[in-house]
Design an enzyme around this catalytic site. Structure first.
Site, PDB file in Angstrom:
ATOM      1  N   GLY A  81      -8.704   4.209   7.946  1.00 41.47           N
ATOM      2  CA  GLY A  81      -8.526   5.646   8.099  1.00 41.47           C
ATOM      3  C   GLY A  81      -7.095   6.094   8.256  1.00 41.47           C
TER       4      GLY A  81
ATOM      5  N   HIS B 151      -8.762   1.232  -3.386  1.00 40.48           N
ATOM      6  CA  HIS B 151      -9.688   0.945  -2.286  1.00 40.48           C
ATOM      7  C   HIS B 151     -10.377   2.254  -1.899  1.00 40.48           C
ATOM      8  CE1 HIS B 151     -10.062  -0.634   2.163  1.00 40.48           C
ATOM      9  NE2 HIS B 151     -11.224  -0.302   1.637  1.00 40.48           N
TER      10      HIS B 151
ATOM     11  N   GLY C 172      -2.745   4.612   8.280  1.00 43.21           N
ATOM     12  CA  GLY C 172      -1.774   3.545   8.155  1.00 43.21           C
ATOM     13  C   GLY C 172      -1.092   3.273   9.484  1.00 43.21           C
ATOM     14  N   GLY C 173      -0.421   2.111   9.565  1.00 44.93           N
ATOM     15  CA  GLY C 173       0.407   1.809  10.722  1.00 44.93           C
ATOM     16  C   GLY C 173      -0.333   1.341  11.957  1.00 44.93           C
TER      17      GLY C 173
ATOM     18  N   MET D 198     -11.133  -6.066   6.293  1.00 39.48           N
ATOM     19  CA  MET D 198     -10.261  -5.131   7.004  1.00 39.48           C
ATOM     20  C   MET D 198      -9.854  -5.720   8.359  1.00 39.48           C
ATOM     21  SD  MET D 198      -9.921  -2.549   4.983  1.00 39.48           S
ATOM     22  CE  MET D 198      -9.106  -1.406   6.119  1.00 39.48           C
TER      23      MET D 198
ATOM     24  N   HIS E 269      -1.515  -1.236  -4.033  1.00 39.88           N
ATOM     25  CA  HIS E 269      -2.770  -0.918  -3.367  1.00 39.88           C
ATOM     26  C   HIS E 269      -2.815   0.582  -3.078  1.00 39.88           C
ATOM     27  CE1 HIS E 269      -6.276  -2.128  -0.944  1.00 39.88           C
ATOM     28  NE2 HIS E 269      -5.917  -1.175  -0.103  1.00 39.88           N
TER      29      HIS E 269
ATOM     30  N   MET F 141     -12.283   4.303   0.316  1.00 46.08           N
ATOM     31  CA  MET F 141     -12.805   4.498   1.673  1.00 46.08           C
ATOM     32  C   MET F 141     -13.510   5.850   1.694  1.00 46.08           C
ATOM     33  SD  MET F 141      -9.616   3.242   4.011  1.00 46.08           S
ATOM     34  CE  MET F 141      -8.554   1.909   3.495  1.00 46.08           C
TER      35      MET F 141
ATOM     36  N   MET G  99      -9.085   8.054   0.613  1.00 47.91           N
ATOM     37  CA  MET G  99      -9.871   8.453   1.782  1.00 47.91           C
ATOM     38  C   MET G  99     -10.386   9.880   1.598  1.00 47.91           C
ATOM     39  SD  MET G  99      -7.390   7.006   4.795  1.00 47.91           S
ATOM     40  CE  MET G  99      -6.470   5.477   4.578  1.00 47.91           C
TER      41      MET G  99
ATOM     42  N   GLY H 154       1.101  -1.910   4.102  1.00 46.70           N
ATOM     43  CA  GLY H 154       1.666  -0.578   3.931  1.00 46.70           C
ATOM     44  C   GLY H 154       2.934  -0.415   4.718  1.00 46.70           C
ATOM     45  N   SER H 155       2.800  -0.198   6.027  1.00 47.30           N
ATOM     46  CA  SER H 155       3.989  -0.006   6.865  1.00 47.30           C
ATOM     47  C   SER H 155       4.810  -1.278   6.978  1.00 47.30           C
ATOM     48  CB  SER H 155       3.586   0.500   8.254  1.00 47.30           C
ATOM     49  OG  SER H 155       2.659  -0.373   8.857  1.00 47.30           O
TER      50      SER H 155
ATOM     51  N   SER I 215       0.849  -1.193   0.000  1.00 48.30           N
ATOM     52  CA  SER I 215       0.000   0.000   0.000  1.00 48.30           C
ATOM     53  C   SER I 215       0.886   1.246   0.000  1.00 48.30           C
ATOM     54  CB  SER I 215      -0.901   0.011   1.231  1.00 48.30           C
ATOM     55  OG  SER I 215      -1.530   1.273   1.360  1.00 48.30           O
TER      56      SER I 215
ATOM     57  N   ASP J  79      -5.021   3.493  -1.258  1.00 46.17           N
ATOM     58  CA  ASP J  79      -6.099   3.797  -0.320  1.00 46.17           C
ATOM     59  C   ASP J  79      -6.599   5.218  -0.531  1.00 46.17           C
ATOM     60  OD1 ASP J  79      -6.290   1.406   1.390  1.00 46.17           O
ATOM     61  OD2 ASP J  79      -4.210   1.872   1.880  1.00 46.17           O
TER      62      ASP J  79
ATOM     63  N   ASP K  32      -6.563  -6.613   4.522  1.00 47.07           N
ATOM     64  CA  ASP K  32      -5.950  -5.286   4.516  1.00 47.07           C
ATOM     65  C   ASP K  32      -5.939  -4.712   5.932  1.00 47.07           C
ATOM     66  OD1 ASP K  32      -5.147  -2.689   4.068  1.00 47.07           O
ATOM     67  OD2 ASP K  32      -6.857  -2.146   2.806  1.00 47.07           O
ATOM     68  N   GLY K  33      -4.720  -4.441   6.442  1.00 51.05           N
ATOM     69  CA  GLY K  33      -4.630  -3.729   7.709  1.00 51.05           C
ATOM     70  C   GLY K  33      -3.684  -4.358   8.703  1.00 51.05           C
ATOM     71  N   GLY K  34      -2.560  -3.699   8.950  1.00 52.81           N
ATOM     72  CA  GLY K  34      -1.645  -4.130   9.990  1.00 52.81           C
ATOM     73  C   GLY K  34      -0.856  -5.388   9.681  1.00 52.81           C
TER      74      GLY K  34
END
Length: 214
Positions: free
Chosen positions: A143, A67, A145-146, A138, A34, A69, A38, A192-193, A9, A36, A170-172
Site C-alpha cells: 500500500g 504488480h 513505499g518506504g 511481500m 517494477h 494491488m 494500487m 523502491g526506496s 520500483s 506498483d 517485494d517490500g523494504g
C-alpha cells in the site's frame, strides 16, 4: 547466485524527472522495472494506471513488471498488457480460484505472477504455484513505499525456492538487508526506496548487482 534480477520500483522515484530516473537505473544495469498499481480499495493508496505504463514503455527497453494491488485484476489486467507489459502479477487475496485468470493471461502470452501478503499463509497459494511463472512474496504490507522490511516471510521464500518456484521478493529491501533475501532463495529483488530513495540510485543498483552476482 548470478541469475538474480534487480527490479527498481518506480513508486519511489521522482516523478517530475521520470525519464531521467529510469535512464539512471537502466544504465546502471537493472534488469526489470517494477510498477506498483494500487486502486485505493485493496490497498489504501492510489498510484497510476495503464496510461503511465504506456508512457514508460515508450521510453525504456526494460521489461515492465506490473504488480496489480487491486480488487479486480480480472477486469484490468488486459489494459496493462495492451499498454506494453508482458509481466503481470495479481494477489491471491482477491481471487479465490485463480486458475481461470491464470490460463486466460497465459493464452495472451503474459508472464503471470501470484502475489502473497505477509500475513497470508503460504498454503493459500500452494495449489497454484506450478501454474504461474513466479510468486511475489511481500515483505511489507502492501500500500505504501518506504515501509520497514518484515523478515518472517523469508521462510515462505525458502520453501518456494526449494520447490523450484521462481520467487520475487517485494517490500523494504535495501542493500543492507539484500544478502539475507538472496540467501533465502529469491530470484528477483524489488526495491523502491532502497534505490530511488538513495542519494545515487545508479550506485544503489550497482551495489545490488554486486551482491546478486557474488
Amino acid at each position: 547466485m548470478g541469475n538474480i534480477k534487480i527490479a527498481p520500483s518506480i513508486l519511489s522515484c521522482d516523478f517530475s524527472r521520470l525519464g531521467e530516473e529510469i535512464k539512471k537505473v537502466e544504465e546502471a544495469g537493472c534488469d526489470i522495472l517494477h510498477l506498483d498499481v494500487m486502486d485505493g480499495h485493496f490497498v489504501p493508496n492510489i498510484t497510476f494506471g495503464p496510461l503511465l505504463v504506456e508512457t514508460i514503455h515508450r521510453i525504456t527497453n526494460l521489461p515492465l513488471d506490473v504488480h496489480l494491488m487491486i480488487e479486480d485484476p480480472e477486469f484490468y489486467w488486459k489494459k496493462f498488457k495492451d499498454a506494453g507489459t508482458s509481466i503481470i502479477s495479481f494477489h491471491k487475496e482477491v481471487v479465490e480460484s485463480p486458475n481461470g485468470l491464470i490460463d486466460t493471461m497465459k493464452r495472451e502470452n503474459v508472464t503471470v505472477g501470484l502475489a502473497l501478503n505477509p500475513g497470508t499463509p503460504l498454503e493459500d497459494i500452494l495449489p497454484f504455484v506450478h501454474s504461474v511463472d513466479f510468486v511475489v512474496v511481500m515483505t511489507v504490507d502492501p500500500g505504501f513505499g518506504g515501509q520497514k522490511f518484515i523478515e518472517e516471510p523469508l521462510e515462505k521464500v525458502k520453501i518456494l525456492s526449494e520447490m523450484g518456484v521462481t520467487v520475487e521478493v517485494d517490500g523494504g529491501i535495501r542493500v543492507s538487508n539484500a544478502k539475507k533475501v538472496i540467501e533465502s532463495g529469491a530470484d528477483i529483488l524489488v526495491s523502491g526506496s532502497g534505490v530511488f530513495g538513495e542519494p545515487d540510485p545508479a550506485e544503489a543498483v550497482k551495489r545490488f548487482k554486486a551482491l546478486a552476482n557474488r
